[in-house]
Design a protein around this motif. Sequence first.
Motif, short mmCIF file in Angstrom:
data_model
loop_
_atom_site.label_atom_id
_atom_site.label_comp_id
_atom_site.label_asym_id
_atom_site.label_seq_id
_atom_site.Cartn_x
_atom_site.Cartn_y
_atom_site.Cartn_z
N VAL A 246 0.88 -1.25 0.08
CA VAL A 246 0.04 -0.17 0.03
C VAL A 246 1.00 1.15 -0.04
O VAL A 246 0.59 2.15 -0.91
N LEU A 247 1.83 1.18 0.88
CA LEU A 247 2.69 2.68 1.00
C LEU A 247 3.65 2.85 -0.20
O LEU A 247 3.37 3.71 -0.66
N ALA A 248 4.09 1.59 -0.83
CA ALA A 248 5.11 1.73 -1.94
C ALA A 248 4.33 2.13 -2.99
O ALA A 248 4.78 3.02 -3.97
N THR A 249 2.97 1.63 -3.29
CA THR A 249 2.32 2.03 -4.76
C THR A 249 1.93 3.43 -4.51
O THR A 249 1.80 4.05 -5.78
N ILE A 250 1.17 3.96 -3.47
CA ILE A 250 0.94 5.38 -3.44
C ILE A 250 2.15 6.27 -3.44
O ILE A 250 1.96 7.09 -4.57
N ALA A 251 3.22 6.01 -2.83
CA ALA A 251 4.24 6.88 -2.68
C ALA A 251 5.12 6.73 -4.14
O ALA A 251 5.58 7.82 -4.62
N ALA A 252 5.16 5.91 -4.62
CA ALA A 252 5.95 5.63 -5.94
C ALA A 252 5.15 6.30 -7.18
O ALA A 252 5.70 6.98 -8.15
N ASN A 253 3.82 6.31 -6.95
CA ASN A 253 3.12 7.08 -8.06
C ASN A 253 3.22 8.62 -7.84
O ASN A 253 3.06 9.57 -8.89
N ILE A 254 3.32 9.09 -6.77
CA ILE A 254 3.84 10.48 -6.54
C ILE A 254 5.16 10.71 -6.92
O ILE A 254 5.55 11.64 -7.86
N GLU A 255 6.10 10.06 -6.31
CA GLU A 255 7.56 10.29 -6.48
C GLU A 255 7.84 10.31 -8.00
O GLU A 255 8.87 10.94 -8.44
N VAL A 256 7.14 9.57 -8.87
CA VAL A 256 7.57 9.18 -10.30
C VAL A 256 7.52 10.37 -11.12
O VAL A 256 8.00 10.65 -12.29
N LEU A 257 6.60 11.55 -10.47
CA LEU A 257 6.69 12.75 -11.38
C LEU A 257 8.16 13.44 -11.33
O LEU A 257 8.22 14.66 -12.22
N ILE A 258 8.82 13.15 -10.61
CA ILE A 258 10.15 13.91 -10.32
C ILE A 258 11.10 13.32 -11.40
O ILE A 258 11.50 11.90 -11.51
N VAL A 259 11.92 14.05 -12.24
CA VAL A 259 12.93 13.64 -13.07
C VAL A 259 14.29 14.36 -12.74
O VAL A 259 14.23 15.47 -12.51
N VAL A 260 15.19 13.54 -12.62
CA VAL A 260 16.49 13.71 -12.09
C VAL A 260 17.63 13.19 -12.92
O VAL A 260 17.50 12.51 -13.90
#
Length: 233
Positions: free
Chosen positions: A34-48
């Motif tokens: 649950v934690l990883a699915t939600i957090a990863a879908n927000i974090e994926v917006l960042i490009v580095v």
Amino acid sequence: MNELLLIGSLIVTFSLVLVFFRLFGETGLYCWTVLATIAANIEVLIVVNAFGMEQTLGNILFASTFLVTDLLSEFYGKEASNKAVNIGIACSLTFIVISQSWLHYIPTESDFAMPHIQAIFSNTPRLMLTSFVVYAICQRFDVWAYHKWWAFTTKKCGDSSRFLWLRNNGSTLISQLLNTLLFTFGAFAGTYPLPTLISIAWSSYIIFIVTSLADTPVMYLARFMVNHKKERA
């Protein structure tokens, strides 16, 4: 700095998966999903930029969900792994509905958060829907492949405990390649030019190769923890 953060994130993320597994067992792995699915879908917006490559964040968290399904397959069976996949799918869909509802509220004049919420979550539906479809396809494939490799090695050597590294990497590396191609082009086609898409896909898969190989020691450590617990019981 980015390189150090990514290395640190890999170590911390995989360590936390083990902590959740150690403290809460099967339930802990579902919670991590649950934690990883939600957090990863927000974090994926960042490009580095890191290690000479342009890449999105979220790859390590996504990789941890494959580690979770492999742990569940190894210690609790195929049904438990598929249950984790279903939980991840349900969380993604629910989060889409909840996050999109925020955008329809009218903020007060003193509000400072709404512009930032809109900037982030106005782009989320496509990413979340793509992630939902790709997650469902690739995670189910990973569970299927894991048990196919397990059946193959058990038949060949007659010992179901051997070749843990092969079923772990054999399933995850192929699943991650499928995940990388489907997600990159599904989520970002039309947003970035083709060279950037290729760069993102390539760099993402390089990271997934590293994370897939890195989670093998975690699998063996988890097995040690389980065996040690059985011996003490």
